[in-house]
Design an enzyme around this catalytic site. Structure first.
Site, short mmCIF file in Angstrom:
data_model
loop_
_atom_site.label_atom_id
_atom_site.label_comp_id
_atom_site.label_asym_id
_atom_site.label_seq_id
_atom_site.Cartn_x
_atom_site.Cartn_y
_atom_site.Cartn_z
N ASP A 13 0.89 -1.32 0.08
CA ASP A 13 0.00 -0.15 -0.05
C ASP A 13 1.06 1.13 -0.06
O ASP A 13 1.87 1.15 0.65
CB ASP A 13 -0.87 -0.08 1.27
CG ASP A 13 -1.88 0.98 1.41
OD1 ASP A 13 -1.58 2.09 1.02
OD2 ASP A 13 -2.98 0.68 1.74
N ILE A 15 0.58 3.96 1.41
CA ILE A 15 0.47 4.44 2.62
C ILE A 15 1.88 3.99 3.71
O ILE A 15 2.21 4.62 4.47
CB ILE A 15 -0.65 4.84 3.48
CG1 ILE A 15 -0.62 5.57 4.47
CG2 ILE A 15 -0.92 3.20 3.96
CD1 ILE A 15 -1.17 6.93 3.82
N SER A 16 2.31 3.01 3.05
CA SER A 16 3.17 2.24 4.09
C SER A 16 4.61 2.60 3.39
O SER A 16 4.96 1.97 2.17
CB SER A 16 3.10 0.38 3.69
OG SER A 16 4.11 -0.10 4.01
N PRO A 17 5.39 3.17 4.17
CA PRO A 17 6.83 3.68 3.68
C PRO A 17 7.95 2.25 3.72
O PRO A 17 8.68 2.25 2.83
CB PRO A 17 7.24 4.39 4.88
CG PRO A 17 6.56 4.21 6.18
CD PRO A 17 5.27 3.65 5.65
N SER A 19 6.88 -0.52 2.74
CA SER A 19 6.55 -1.16 1.37
C SER A 19 7.44 -0.52 0.31
O SER A 19 7.77 -1.14 -0.65
CB SER A 19 5.00 -1.00 1.25
OG SER A 19 4.23 -1.74 1.98
#
Ligand SMILES: N[C@@H](CCC(=O)N[C@@H](CS)C(=O)NCC(=O)O)C(=O)O
EC number: 2.5.1.18
Length: 224
Positions: A13, A15-17, A19
């Protein structure tokens, strides 16, 4: 390098750093490890609540650790990022529907990669919004889509089939017992091995029979 192609699915996602870190490493290692990389845009909030987990922000100590850890890891990975002024996991719903629409439109993997990267950059580097249609449009244009294509993808992203698709990919992750992102599913000799985090590449390399030379294979931190 072994010749066999290795199937790797990245559930993520924007929003996930963490990731983003895993995404860049997998893109960098794609030709080094002979990886068939499949990007699986999914929804972090769905995975957190669907697995009975809690958002990182719910625990102040965890949140503070993440803030300092991301300063260190972003430098080490060579992916500059800065803490956004506000973070709400739910903020990525429209962005992930937009990315899902690109994947479903049958756009080539490069486009999906470029758009995902532009959205991470907005949220985690230039601290810009990723919730509004104008923001998604800007990311799409920067990633090389035409204005007409962006318009079409924006409309598609609001459709029921795309909402359902994002839900089903999120459910697919949950079926692997995923509880957070990045979540990486590797096909090792016909068997699925799962890894949570951007800090599991050394272990992955071991099971793939490959060499891990740090997050920037063109600037190895380890001499083998
Ligand atoms: N140690 C992992 C941490 C990854 C992480 O904290 N991911 C967040 C999203 S950005 C998450 O899903 N956390 C759920 C949890 O830690 O239970 C890494 O270095 O990548």
């Amino acid at each position: 390098m072994s010749n066999s192609r290795k199937g790797v699915k990245l559930f993520y996602d924007v929003i996930s750093p963490y990731s983003w870190l895993a995404f860049e490493v997998l893109c960098r290692y794609r030709n080094v490890w002979n990886i068939d990389l499949t990007l699986k845009p999914a929804y972090l909030t769905g995975v957190i609540y669907g697995s009975g987990n809690q958002p990182a922000g719910a625990n102040p100590s965890k949140l503070m650790y993440m803030v300092s850890d991301l300063k260190l890891t972003s430098e080490y990975f060579g992916v500059p990022m800065f803490r956004p002024s506000s973070i709400s996991e739910k903020d990525s719903l429209n962005a992930m529907r937009f990315v899902t629409a690109i994947a479903e439109k049958g756009k080539d993997g490069d486009t999906l990669e470029r758009v995902s990267r532009e959205l991470w950059k907005r949220k985690w580097r230039t601290q810009q919004d990723i919730t509004q249609p104008a923001s998604l449009t800007d990311a799409g244009l920067k990633a090389g889509l035409s204005a007409n294509e962006v318009e079409e993808i924006l409309t598609l992203s609001k459709s029921q089939p795309i909402k359902d698709k994002l839900k089903s990919v999120t459910e697919e992750a949950l079926e692997y017992r995923c509880f957070g992102f990045p979540f990486i599913v590797c096909n090792v000799n016909g068997k699925a091995k799962v890894f949570f985090g951007s800090d599991r590449f050394e272990l992955m390399a071991y099971f793939f029979g490959e060499k891990w030379v740090g997050p920037q294979p063109d600037k190895p931190t380890v001499q083998m």
